[in-house]
Design a protein around this motif. Structure first.
Motif, PDB file in Angstrom:
ATOM      1  N   MET A  32     -27.119 -38.650 -43.857  1.00 20.09           N
ATOM      2  CA  MET A  32     -26.261 -37.320 -44.385  1.00 20.09           C
ATOM      3  C   MET A  32     -26.962 -36.256 -44.429  1.00 20.09           C
ATOM      4  O   MET A  32     -26.647 -35.212 -44.246  1.00 20.09           O
ATOM      5  CB  MET A  32     -25.348 -37.829 -45.459  1.00 20.09           C
ATOM      6  CG  MET A  32     -24.336 -36.504 -45.851  1.00 20.09           C
ATOM      7  SD  MET A  32     -23.309 -37.088 -46.986  1.00 20.09           S
ATOM      8  CE  MET A  32     -22.468 -35.685 -47.606  1.00 20.09           C
ATOM      9  N   MET A  33     -28.099 -36.359 -45.297  1.00 16.26           N
ATOM     10  CA  MET A  33     -29.031 -35.213 -45.884  1.00 16.26           C
ATOM     11  C   MET A  33     -29.714 -34.341 -44.562  1.00 16.26           C
ATOM     12  O   MET A  33     -29.391 -33.318 -44.405  1.00 16.26           O
ATOM     13  CB  MET A  33     -29.789 -35.726 -46.802  1.00 16.26           C
ATOM     14  CG  MET A  33     -30.165 -34.520 -47.956  1.00 16.26           C
ATOM     15  SD  MET A  33     -30.820 -35.136 -49.628  1.00 16.26           S
ATOM     16  CE  MET A  33     -32.423 -35.499 -49.107  1.00 16.26           C
ATOM     17  N   PRO A  34     -30.482 -35.173 -43.969  1.00 16.32           N
ATOM     18  CA  PRO A  34     -30.992 -34.455 -42.825  1.00 16.32           C
ATOM     19  C   PRO A  34     -30.014 -33.913 -41.705  1.00 16.32           C
ATOM     20  O   PRO A  34     -30.191 -32.822 -40.902  1.00 16.32           O
ATOM     21  CB  PRO A  34     -31.955 -35.519 -42.205  1.00 16.32           C
ATOM     22  CG  PRO A  34     -31.784 -36.868 -42.750  1.00 16.32           C
ATOM     23  CD  PRO A  34     -31.123 -36.469 -44.106  1.00 16.32           C
ATOM     24  N   ALA A  35     -28.993 -34.922 -41.439  1.00 17.41           N
ATOM     25  CA  ALA A  35     -27.827 -34.420 -40.825  1.00 17.41           C
ATOM     26  C   ALA A  35     -27.033 -33.043 -40.986  1.00 17.41           C
ATOM     27  O   ALA A  35     -27.000 -32.156 -40.312  1.00 17.41           O
ATOM     28  CB  ALA A  35     -26.848 -35.682 -40.194  1.00 17.41           C
ATOM     29  N   SER A  36     -26.753 -33.141 -42.156  1.00 18.50           N
ATOM     30  CA  SER A  36     -26.294 -31.833 -42.813  1.00 18.50           C
ATOM     31  C   SER A  36     -26.990 -30.792 -42.791  1.00 18.50           C
ATOM     32  O   SER A  36     -26.411 -29.409 -42.419  1.00 18.50           O
ATOM     33  CB  SER A  36     -25.758 -32.172 -44.269  1.00 18.50           C
ATOM     34  OG  SER A  36     -25.580 -30.986 -44.789  1.00 18.50           O
ATOM     35  N   ALA A  37     -28.088 -30.775 -42.812  1.00 19.29           N
ATOM     36  CA  ALA A  37     -29.238 -29.503 -42.871  1.00 19.29           C
ATOM     37  C   ALA A  37     -29.386 -29.105 -41.462  1.00 19.29           C
ATOM     38  O   ALA A  37     -29.290 -28.011 -41.335  1.00 19.29           O
ATOM     39  CB  ALA A  37     -30.679 -29.982 -43.410  1.00 19.29           C
ATOM     40  N   LEU A  38     -29.404 -30.065 -40.623  1.00 22.33           N
ATOM     41  CA  LEU A  38     -29.441 -29.771 -39.441  1.00 22.33           C
ATOM     42  C   LEU A  38     -28.237 -29.113 -38.598  1.00 22.33           C
ATOM     43  O   LEU A  38     -28.513 -28.208 -37.816  1.00 22.33           O
ATOM     44  CB  LEU A  38     -29.721 -31.329 -38.348  1.00 22.33           C
ATOM     45  CG  LEU A  38     -30.047 -30.866 -36.669  1.00 22.33           C
ATOM     46  CD1 LEU A  38     -31.066 -30.001 -36.671  1.00 22.33           C
ATOM     47  CD2 LEU A  38     -30.231 -32.126 -36.149  1.00 22.33           C
ATOM     48  N   GLN A  39     -27.309 -29.472 -39.021  1.00 26.40           N
ATOM     49  CA  GLN A  39     -26.088 -28.745 -38.681  1.00 26.40           C
ATOM     50  C   GLN A  39     -25.867 -27.252 -39.330  1.00 26.40           C
ATOM     51  O   GLN A  39     -25.388 -26.544 -38.835  1.00 26.40           O
ATOM     52  CB  GLN A  39     -24.645 -29.730 -38.939  1.00 26.40           C
ATOM     53  CG  GLN A  39     -23.325 -29.250 -38.450  1.00 26.40           C
ATOM     54  CD  GLN A  39     -22.068 -30.059 -38.863  1.00 26.40           C
ATOM     55  OE1 GLN A  39     -22.502 -30.931 -39.652  1.00 26.40           O
ATOM     56  NE2 GLN A  39     -20.869 -29.862 -38.363  1.00 26.40           N
ATOM     57  N   HIS A  40     -26.134 -27.252 -40.584  1.00 23.37           N
ATOM     58  CA  HIS A  40     -26.061 -26.214 -41.369  1.00 23.37           C
ATOM     59  C   HIS A  40     -27.022 -25.091 -41.014  1.00 23.37           C
ATOM     60  O   HIS A  40     -26.742 -23.880 -41.142  1.00 23.37           O
ATOM     61  CB  HIS A  40     -26.278 -26.527 -42.934  1.00 23.37           C
ATOM     62  CG  HIS A  40     -26.011 -25.429 -43.875  1.00 23.37           C
ATOM     63  ND1 HIS A  40     -25.018 -24.603 -43.994  1.00 23.37           N
ATOM     64  CD2 HIS A  40     -26.946 -24.666 -44.715  1.00 23.37           C
ATOM     65  CE1 HIS A  40     -25.040 -23.740 -45.104  1.00 23.37           C
ATOM     66  NE2 HIS A  40     -26.284 -23.676 -45.163  1.00 23.37           N
ATOM     67  N   ALA A  41     -28.411 -25.494 -41.056  1.00 22.41           N
ATOM     68  CA  ALA A  41     -29.317 -24.581 -40.525  1.00 22.41           C
ATOM     69  C   ALA A  41     -30.364 -24.679 -39.478  1.00 22.41           C
ATOM     70  O   ALA A  41     -31.215 -23.934 -39.248  1.00 22.41           O
ATOM     71  CB  ALA A  41     -30.247 -24.617 -41.989  1.00 22.41           C
ATOM     72  N   GLY A  42     -30.199 -25.796 -38.752  1.00 27.20           N
ATOM     73  CA  GLY A  42     -31.110 -25.997 -37.874  1.00 27.20           C
ATOM     74  C   GLY A  42     -32.523 -26.559 -38.225  1.00 27.20           C
ATOM     75  O   GLY A  42     -32.566 -26.702 -39.471  1.00 27.20           O
ATOM     76  N   ALA A  43     -33.504 -26.660 -37.388  1.00 26.09           N
ATOM     77  CA  ALA A  43     -34.729 -27.032 -37.697  1.00 26.09           C
ATOM     78  C   ALA A  43     -35.835 -27.034 -36.881  1.00 26.09           C
ATOM     79  O   ALA A  43     -35.471 -26.498 -35.567  1.00 26.09           O
ATOM     80  CB  ALA A  43     -34.537 -28.565 -37.976  1.00 26.09           C
ATOM     81  N   ASP A  44     -36.850 -26.709 -37.475  1.00 29.44           N
ATOM     82  CA  ASP A  44     -38.183 -26.485 -36.326  1.00 29.44           C
ATOM     83  C   ASP A  44     -38.654 -27.806 -35.706  1.00 29.44           C
ATOM     84  O   ASP A  44     -39.123 -27.741 -34.698  1.00 29.44           O
ATOM     85  CB  ASP A  44     -39.189 -25.675 -37.275  1.00 29.44           C
ATOM     86  CG  ASP A  44     -38.980 -24.443 -37.679  1.00 29.44           C
ATOM     87  OD1 ASP A  44     -38.818 -23.484 -36.946  1.00 29.44           O
ATOM     88  OD2 ASP A  44     -38.446 -24.371 -38.948  1.00 29.44           O
ATOM     89  N   ALA A  45     -38.222 -28.914 -36.481  1.00 31.36           N
ATOM     90  CA  ALA A  45     -38.674 -30.162 -35.707  1.00 31.36           C
ATOM     91  C   ALA A  45     -37.726 -31.100 -36.575  1.00 31.36           C
ATOM     92  O   ALA A  45     -37.418 -31.033 -37.730  1.00 31.36           O
ATOM     93  CB  ALA A  45     -40.032 -30.623 -36.267  1.00 31.36           C
ATOM     94  N   VAL A  46     -37.261 -32.011 -35.611  1.00 24.70           N
ATOM     95  CA  VAL A  46     -36.475 -33.226 -36.335  1.00 24.70           C
ATOM     96  C   VAL A  46     -37.189 -34.291 -35.557  1.00 24.70           C
ATOM     97  O   VAL A  46     -37.336 -34.725 -34.340  1.00 24.70           O
ATOM     98  CB  VAL A  46     -34.990 -33.145 -35.571  1.00 24.70           C
ATOM     99  CG1 VAL A  46     -34.446 -34.747 -36.059  1.00 24.70           C
ATOM    100  CG2 VAL A  46     -34.099 -32.126 -36.118  1.00 24.70           C
ATOM    101  N   LEU A  47     -37.859 -35.231 -36.552  1.00 26.75           N
ATOM    102  CA  LEU A  47     -38.869 -36.233 -36.235  1.00 26.75           C
ATOM    103  C   LEU A  47     -38.788 -37.562 -36.876  1.00 26.75           C
ATOM    104  O   LEU A  47     -38.243 -37.655 -38.043  1.00 26.75           O
ATOM    105  CB  LEU A  47     -40.123 -35.839 -36.654  1.00 26.75           C
ATOM    106  CG  LEU A  47     -40.670 -34.180 -35.995  1.00 26.75           C
ATOM    107  CD1 LEU A  47     -41.906 -33.642 -36.988  1.00 26.75           C
ATOM    108  CD2 LEU A  47     -41.180 -34.501 -34.722  1.00 26.75           C
TER     109      LEU A  47
END
Length: 191
Positions: A162-177
Protein backbone atom coordinates in the motif's frame (compact mmCIF):
# COMPACT_ATOMS: atom_id res chain seq x y z
CA UNK A 1 20.05 11.19 -15.31
CA UNK A 2 20.56 8.98 -12.26
CA UNK A 3 24.32 8.91 -12.87
CA UNK A 4 24.57 12.72 -12.54
CA UNK A 5 22.38 12.92 -9.42
CA UNK A 6 24.47 13.08 -6.24
CA UNK A 7 22.34 13.41 -3.11
CA UNK A 8 23.40 15.34 -0.02
CA UNK A 9 21.11 13.31 2.24
CA UNK A 10 19.23 9.99 2.00
CA UNK A 11 15.88 9.69 3.79
CA UNK A 12 14.16 6.32 4.08
CA UNK A 13 10.64 5.44 5.19
CA UNK A 14 9.24 2.00 5.95
CA UNK A 15 6.40 0.41 7.86
CA UNK A 16 4.98 -3.15 7.81
CA UNK A 17 7.74 -5.48 6.59
CA UNK A 18 10.25 -2.67 6.93
CA UNK A 19 12.83 -4.39 9.10
CA UNK A 20 13.57 -7.03 6.45
CA UNK A 21 13.61 -4.40 3.68
CA UNK A 22 15.94 -2.15 5.69
CA UNK A 23 18.34 -5.06 6.27
CA UNK A 24 18.75 -5.30 2.51
CA UNK A 25 18.87 -1.59 1.66
CA UNK A 26 21.14 -0.50 4.52
CA UNK A 27 23.36 -3.49 3.81
CA UNK A 28 23.99 -2.11 0.32
CA UNK A 29 25.34 1.23 1.55
CA UNK A 30 29.14 1.51 1.40
CA UNK A 31 31.17 2.02 4.59
CA UNK A 32 32.53 5.21 3.00
CA UNK A 33 29.08 6.74 2.42
CA UNK A 34 29.64 10.52 2.10
CA UNK A 35 26.13 11.58 3.20
CA UNK A 36 23.87 11.14 6.25
CA UNK A 37 20.99 8.65 6.18
CA UNK A 38 17.80 9.30 8.18
CA UNK A 39 15.22 6.58 8.69
CA UNK A 40 11.63 6.50 9.89
CA UNK A 41 10.25 3.06 10.63
CA UNK A 42 6.75 3.02 12.09
CA UNK A 43 7.26 1.87 15.68
CA UNK A 44 5.02 1.18 18.66
CA UNK A 45 4.99 4.35 20.77
CA UNK A 46 4.96 2.70 24.16
CA UNK A 47 8.22 0.79 24.20
CA UNK A 48 11.86 1.43 23.44
CA UNK A 49 13.21 0.64 20.00
CA UNK A 50 16.17 -1.64 19.44
CA UNK A 51 16.11 -1.12 15.69
CA UNK A 52 19.70 0.17 15.51
CA UNK A 53 20.91 -2.96 17.36
CA UNK A 54 18.75 -5.25 15.23
CA UNK A 55 20.06 -3.80 11.95
CA UNK A 56 23.71 -3.27 12.97
CA UNK A 57 24.86 -6.75 11.83
CA UNK A 58 23.63 -6.01 8.29
CA UNK A 59 25.18 -2.56 7.85
CA UNK A 60 28.78 -1.31 7.76
CA UNK A 61 27.75 2.23 8.75
CA UNK A 62 27.30 3.58 12.28
CA UNK A 63 23.65 3.28 13.40
CA UNK A 64 22.07 5.36 16.15
CA UNK A 65 18.77 6.61 17.48
CA UNK A 66 18.17 10.31 16.92
CA UNK A 67 18.56 12.92 19.65
CA UNK A 68 17.12 16.41 19.42
CA UNK A 69 19.42 19.01 17.80
CA UNK A 70 21.97 16.33 16.89
CA UNK A 71 24.31 17.30 14.03
CA UNK A 72 23.80 15.51 10.72
CA UNK A 73 26.70 13.14 10.20
CA UNK A 74 27.88 11.62 6.93
CA UNK A 75 28.26 7.85 6.98
CA UNK A 76 25.78 7.48 9.82
CA UNK A 77 22.26 6.02 9.80
CA UNK A 78 19.99 7.83 12.27
CA UNK A 79 16.60 6.36 13.26
CA UNK A 80 13.56 8.20 14.57
CA UNK A 81 12.93 7.19 18.20
CA UNK A 82 9.51 5.87 19.26
CA UNK A 83 6.81 8.54 19.64
CA UNK A 84 8.81 11.38 18.03
CA UNK A 85 8.78 12.74 14.50
CA UNK A 86 12.30 13.02 13.05
CA UNK A 87 12.83 16.29 11.18
CA UNK A 88 15.68 17.83 9.23
CA UNK A 89 16.08 21.18 10.98
CA UNK A 90 18.52 22.56 8.40
CA UNK A 91 21.46 21.20 6.41
CA UNK A 92 23.45 20.81 9.64
CA UNK A 93 21.12 19.29 12.24
CA UNK A 94 18.03 17.24 12.98
CA UNK A 95 15.21 17.90 15.41
CA UNK A 96 12.66 15.75 17.20
CA UNK A 97 9.02 16.76 17.36
CA UNK A 98 6.02 15.74 19.46
CA UNK A 99 3.60 17.21 16.90
CA UNK A 100 0.38 15.29 16.32
CA UNK A 101 0.65 11.84 14.72
CA UNK A 102 0.40 11.82 10.92
CA UNK A 103 -1.93 9.10 9.62
CA UNK A 104 -1.89 7.62 13.16
CA UNK A 105 1.91 7.38 13.21
CA UNK A 106 4.55 9.15 15.25
CA UNK A 107 7.21 8.87 14.00
CA UNK A 108 5.76 9.42 10.53
CA UNK A 109 7.50 9.44 7.18
CA UNK A 110 5.88 12.56 5.69
CA UNK A 111 7.41 15.01 8.21
CA UNK A 112 10.90 13.61 7.59
CA UNK A 113 10.61 13.72 3.80
CA UNK A 114 8.96 17.18 3.79
CA UNK A 115 11.54 18.70 6.14
CA UNK A 116 14.41 17.15 4.14
CA UNK A 117 12.96 18.63 0.95
CA UNK A 118 12.69 22.07 2.61
CA UNK A 119 16.30 21.94 3.87
CA UNK A 120 18.12 20.19 1.00
CA UNK A 121 15.91 20.76 -2.07
CA UNK A 122 17.48 19.05 -5.07
CA UNK A 123 19.92 17.17 -2.80
CA UNK A 124 17.39 14.70 -1.36
CA UNK A 125 17.13 11.03 -2.23
CA UNK A 126 13.95 9.71 -0.62
CA UNK A 127 13.43 5.94 -0.52
CA UNK A 128 9.99 4.62 0.35
CA UNK A 129 9.75 0.94 1.20
CA UNK A 130 7.04 -1.53 2.19
CA UNK A 131 4.15 -0.40 4.37
CA UNK A 132 0.41 -0.67 4.95
CA UNK A 133 -0.61 3.01 5.03
CA UNK A 134 -0.38 6.04 2.76
CA UNK A 135 2.28 7.72 4.95
CA UNK A 136 5.11 8.89 2.70
CA UNK A 137 2.89 9.94 -0.23
CA UNK A 138 2.88 13.65 0.65
CA UNK A 139 6.56 13.46 1.53
CA UNK A 140 7.45 11.93 -1.84
CA UNK A 141 5.43 14.71 -3.52
CA UNK A 142 7.37 17.35 -1.52
CA UNK A 143 10.76 15.83 -2.38
CA UNK A 144 9.94 15.65 -6.08
CA UNK A 145 8.49 19.19 -6.09
CA UNK A 146 11.76 20.47 -4.56
CA UNK A 147 13.78 18.76 -7.31
CA UNK A 148 15.00 15.79 -5.28
CA UNK A 149 14.56 12.17 -6.28
CA UNK A 150 12.17 9.54 -4.91
CA UNK A 151 12.76 5.83 -5.32
CA UNK A 152 9.95 3.45 -4.40
CA UNK A 153 10.13 -0.23 -3.65
CA UNK A 154 8.28 -2.14 -6.35
CA UNK A 155 4.78 -2.58 -4.81
CA UNK A 156 4.47 -6.13 -6.21
CA UNK A 157 7.60 -7.13 -4.28
CA UNK A 158 6.85 -5.26 -1.04
CA UNK A 159 5.56 -7.26 1.91
CA UNK A 160 2.87 -4.56 2.25
CA UNK A 161 2.29 -2.85 -1.09
CA UNK A 162 0.00 0.00 0.00
CA UNK A 163 2.66 2.57 0.93
CA UNK A 164 4.75 2.51 -2.27
CA UNK A 165 1.62 2.05 -4.41
CA UNK A 166 -0.07 5.05 -2.76
CA UNK A 167 3.00 7.26 -3.24
CA UNK A 168 3.31 6.20 -6.87
CA UNK A 169 -0.33 7.07 -7.53
CA UNK A 170 -0.17 10.34 -5.55
CA UNK A 171 3.24 11.71 -6.54
CA UNK A 172 4.91 9.49 -9.12
CA UNK A 173 8.52 8.40 -8.69
CA UNK A 174 11.95 8.75 -10.25
CA UNK A 175 12.38 4.98 -9.99
CA UNK A 176 10.24 2.01 -8.95
CA UNK A 177 12.62 -0.81 -8.15
CA UNK A 178 12.80 -4.28 -6.64
CA UNK A 179 15.16 -4.18 -3.66
CA UNK A 180 17.98 -6.00 -5.43
CA UNK A 181 18.05 -3.43 -8.22
CA UNK A 182 17.64 -0.56 -5.74
CA UNK A 183 20.73 -1.81 -3.91
CA UNK A 184 22.68 -1.97 -7.15
CA UNK A 185 21.61 1.59 -7.99
CA UNK A 186 22.66 2.81 -4.54
CA UNK A 187 26.09 1.24 -4.90
CA UNK A 188 26.51 2.90 -8.33
CA UNK A 189 25.32 6.25 -6.97
CA UNK A 190 28.01 6.32 -4.29
CA UNK A 191 30.75 4.42 -6.12
Amino acid sequence: MAAMFRPDVVVIGASAGGVAALQIVLGALPATLPVPVLVVLHLPRDRSSRIAEVLAPYCTLALREAEDKQPLQAGTVTFAPPDYHLLVEDTQAIALSMDEPVLFSRPAIDPLFESAAAAFGTGVLAILLTGASSDGSDGVAAVRAAGGQAWLQCPEEAEASMMPASALQHAGADAVLPLELMCRRLKELFA
